[in-house]
Design a protein around this motif. Structure first.
Motif, PDB file in Angstrom:
ATOM      1  N   GLY A  44       2.781  -3.926  -5.564  1.00 36.31           N
ATOM      2  CA  GLY A  44       2.200  -5.246  -5.352  1.00 36.31           C
ATOM      3  C   GLY A  44       2.464  -6.084  -6.580  1.00 36.31           C
ATOM      4  O   GLY A  44       3.573  -6.067  -7.118  1.00 36.31           O
ATOM      5  N   ASP A 100      -1.708  -2.679  -9.191  1.00 35.20           N
ATOM      6  CA  ASP A 100      -1.084  -2.054  -8.032  1.00 35.20           C
ATOM      7  C   ASP A 100      -0.562  -0.669  -8.372  1.00 35.20           C
ATOM      8  O   ASP A 100      -0.957  -0.057  -9.361  1.00 35.20           O
ATOM      9  N   GLY A 129      -2.166  -5.373  -4.054  1.00 39.41           N
ATOM     10  CA  GLY A 129      -1.323  -4.203  -3.844  1.00 39.41           C
ATOM     11  C   GLY A 129      -2.118  -2.925  -3.984  1.00 39.41           C
ATOM     12  O   GLY A 129      -2.956  -2.788  -4.879  1.00 39.41           O
TER      13      GLY A 129
END
Length: 252
Positions: free
Chosen positions: A159, A163, A217
């Motif tokens: 992401g 993430d 993410g």
């Protein structure tokens, strides 16, 4: 690599008699990173990457770098400053900080600086253009360590905030600071506008409308092995960059 050498020890007794080819300035932010990473994630990772790259530049190319303490003053999006202990730093403040650092290094005879940026909200290009007018003999380069290489070549579902990428690299450097059991899923809402999604234009995202856990993410697929592979590949790129900048004319 052995970190117990002068490149990562901020002691004047060691550095006062050495000549440094360039200074490295990690720059991050103070902000939440989902529910499982430290507020200073951007600073920690930018600093660790910088130190490893400086060590490799010395060992492989004979280039001596000083990695400076990371700057934690980052620029935030709407909806972030309202979050507990998230600090928004204005452009003017960041420029003043960078200007004072450049002025100090210039006085000391340093003429080259690389900013290793760990926070996507920071933007330094206009500051660097201004400083190049004030200090025409001072070279400043800037790079976002997380964007040096394509994330999709190293991670399953990257992401862009807290993430799989950031979590994996933190697990590699500081596994004691990560507890994936506490992580949110990093679900986020994209813009309704197709043009904005296609980056025809840009506007800042309102973080509280975009993400419930401040992540963008899913970090659940993160592993230390992925983080090591990505970090080491980035370090290789930076070590070469440092050696090339430390050399002669940057133009052919």
């Amino acid at each position: 690599m052995n970190k117990e050498i002068d490149l990562s020890v901020s002691c004047y007794g060691i550095v006062k008699d050495l000549k440094y080819d360039l200074a490295i300035l990690p720059w991050g932010a103070t902000e939440p990173h989902n529910l499982h990473l430290p507020y200073l994630t951007d600073c920690i990772l930018a600093h660790e990457i910088s130190v490893d790259a400086a060590l490799l530049a010395k060992e492989r190319y004979g280039v001596r770098c000083m990695v400076m303490p990371p700057i934690s003053m980052g620029s935030q999006n709407p909806g972030q400053r309202e979050l507990s202990f998230c600090v928004h730093t204005r452009y003017e403040t960041q420029k003043a900080i960078l200007t004072d650092i450049v002025a100090s290094l210039h006085m000391q005879g340093i003429r080259k600086l690389v900013i290793v940026n760990g926070h996507g909200g920071n933007g330094f290009k206009n500051m660097i253009r201004d400083l190049s007018m004030d200090y025409p003999d001072f070279l400043i380069a800037v790079s976002e360590w997380f964007a040096v290489l394509p994330a999709k070549e190293f991670f399953d579902n990257p992401g862009d905030h807290a993430d799989e990428l950031e979590t994996s690299v933190m697990m590699y450097y500081h596994p004691e600071l990560v507890n994936l059991d506490e992580a949110g899923d990093g679900n986020y809402k994209p813009f309704a506008s197709q043009a904005l999604r296609e980056k025809v234009a840009w506007i800042p995202r309102n973080w509280q409308k975009v993400s419930e856990d401040t992540g963008i993410g899913n970090p659940k697929l993160a592993t230390a092995e992925k983080g090591k592979r990505f970090a080491n590949a980035v370090v290789e790129k930076y070590a070469l960059l440092f050696s090339e900048l430390a050399g002669g004319d940057i133009y052919q």
